[in-house]
Design an enzyme around this catalytic site. Structure first.
Site: not given
Length: 408
Positions: A117, A119, A124, A294, A296, A301
């Site tokens: 899952h 991404k 380089d 979508h 996450k 603080d």
């Protein structure tokens, strides 16, 4: 795009917050165009649409100028990717890998558990992008009301080299990724002295099963004034849920931004099982209603924040391969908080809490039981996930042939 230099001794990183495909996809294109030796890209979803075709062209152009390109897609999330699309890549020298491809059974995908899952894009070993945005047109506002709200992070500096080493190891051992510990630091996400204050934290099914959840929990326990979490699929285990409630009860302002327009109705149903229990403890719950959420991301603080691929649900916390970057920096955290505050003010509404006498505890235990059934079901189900995940590398088509099927 908001850019912040992070300095620790002589070890600088520059972080850039990217919001939605409008900011993310142009940066992906630019990073690929600037690559001179190597591109490592992992994504859960790659569709053969406008976004997917633009990525395909960029990777082919990079391969033609001599850049070594490795593209890994998930066998479940990118199940519909055609052989022709893959052959256009491999025919130009792009190495395409499919994580855990499985044949359909009566037209149904059988590799639902333990998905790749993450991404991640690294060029380089100098620039990396990590987040929750897939390569599909539904991350662009032009897609319409179902366009997704999401976030990613661009990293330039030493952390990009760490992410490159991790992504390279994942090609060698796709299911474990534990031969090289991808991040160093304390369990709360803070870096040791004289080290950079941003780090990669991953979840796998070997040595790093609980790293993301543990880092979240430690940050929440240390929070003194404010916690703000925006998460698409919110159904955490009891320990994380308990830490959120305890933070609210000790006087920390805790707010959750969850889906109000879910792409999967079961996600909202599951989250709502927890609403009364959380609300009774003083947690503010808001639903994002403009379009599907979508993201996450989270911040606590003025010094702790995270951007990544991990939801706070059984799939992400107990099954999938995930990657988040945790940051300890006041300026970056303030920028992420400002973006989330704008989201709250403009497009969120307080969640409706359906109160039932003596129902909060009962619903909580229902949620706990459901969570653990979902968490344990893959192990019980036996043959579905009980195999070593494979990384199938698609071969370039032989001259004069038309077949180069991936996942066969």
């Amino acid at each position: 795009m908001l850019e912040f230099p992070l300095m620790a001794a002589d070890n600088p990183n520059t972080l850039t917050l990217l919001i939605n495909g409008e900011q993310y996809f142009p940066r992906v294109r630019q990073v690929i165009e600037e690559a001179r030796s190597e591109i490592l890209l992992e994504t859960f979803i790659l569709f053969d649409d406008t976004v997917g075709r633009n990525l395909q062209r960029a990777l082919i152009e990079a391969a033609r100028r001599g850049v070594a390109v490795d593209l890994t897609v998930d066998g479940y999330g990118s199940d519909g990717l055609s052989s022709a699309f893959i052959e256009e890549l491999t025919g130009e020298g792009v190495r395409v890998h499919i994580f855990d491809p499985r044949p359909r059974l009566l037209g149904i995908r059988t590799n639902i558990f333990r998905r790749m899952h993450r991404k991640i894009l690294v060029a380089d070993g100098r620039t990396a992008l990590v987040g929750g945005i897939n390569f599909s047109a539904d991350h662009l506002s032009s897609y319409g009301p179902q366009a997704k709200q999401d976030y990613a992070l661009e990293i330039r500096g030493p952390l990009a080299a760490d992410i490159r080493a991790f992504a390279h190891d994942a090609l060698q051992d796709p299911g474990r990724t534990g031969r090289r510990k991808p991040s160093r630091g304390r369990p709360d996400g803070r870096a040791p002295e004289n080290e950079t204050n941003a780090r990669l934290v991953v979840r796998d099914n070997d040595r790093h099963r609980n790293d993301i959840e543990r880092t979240y929990r430690a940050g929440i326990r240390l929070a003194q004034t404010d916690i703000l979490i925006a998460n698409a699929y919110f159904f955490p285990g009891y320990r994380l849920l308990r830490d959120i409630v305890r933070a609210a009860r000790r006087g920390v302002r805790v707010r959750l931004i969850l889906q109000g327009q879910p792409d999967m109705r079961i996600a909202r149903w599951a989250a709502r099982l927890l609403y009364q229990y959380l609300s009774d403890a003083g947690v503010g719950i808001y639903e994002y209603c403009k379009r599907p959420l979508h993201g996450k991301v989270a911040c606590a603080d003025e010094a702790w924040s995270t951007v990544g691929s991990s939801n706070l649900d059984p799939f992400s916390l107990a099954l999938n391969l995930e990657a988040n970057v945790f940051v300890q920096d006041a300026a970056f955290t303030a920028a992420l908080r400002e973006a989330l505050e704008d989201l709250l003010a403009q497009d969120c509404r307080p969640a409706t809490i359906v109160r039932r006498k003596h129902g909060g505890l009962r619903r909580l235990w229902t949620a706990v039981v459901v969570f653990h059934v979902l968490r344990r079901f893959p192990a019980w189900s036996g043959s579905l996930p009980a195999h070593k995940p494979q990384l199938h590398s698609a071969a370039a088509p032989e001259p004069g042939t038309a077949d180069g099927r991936a996942g066969s």
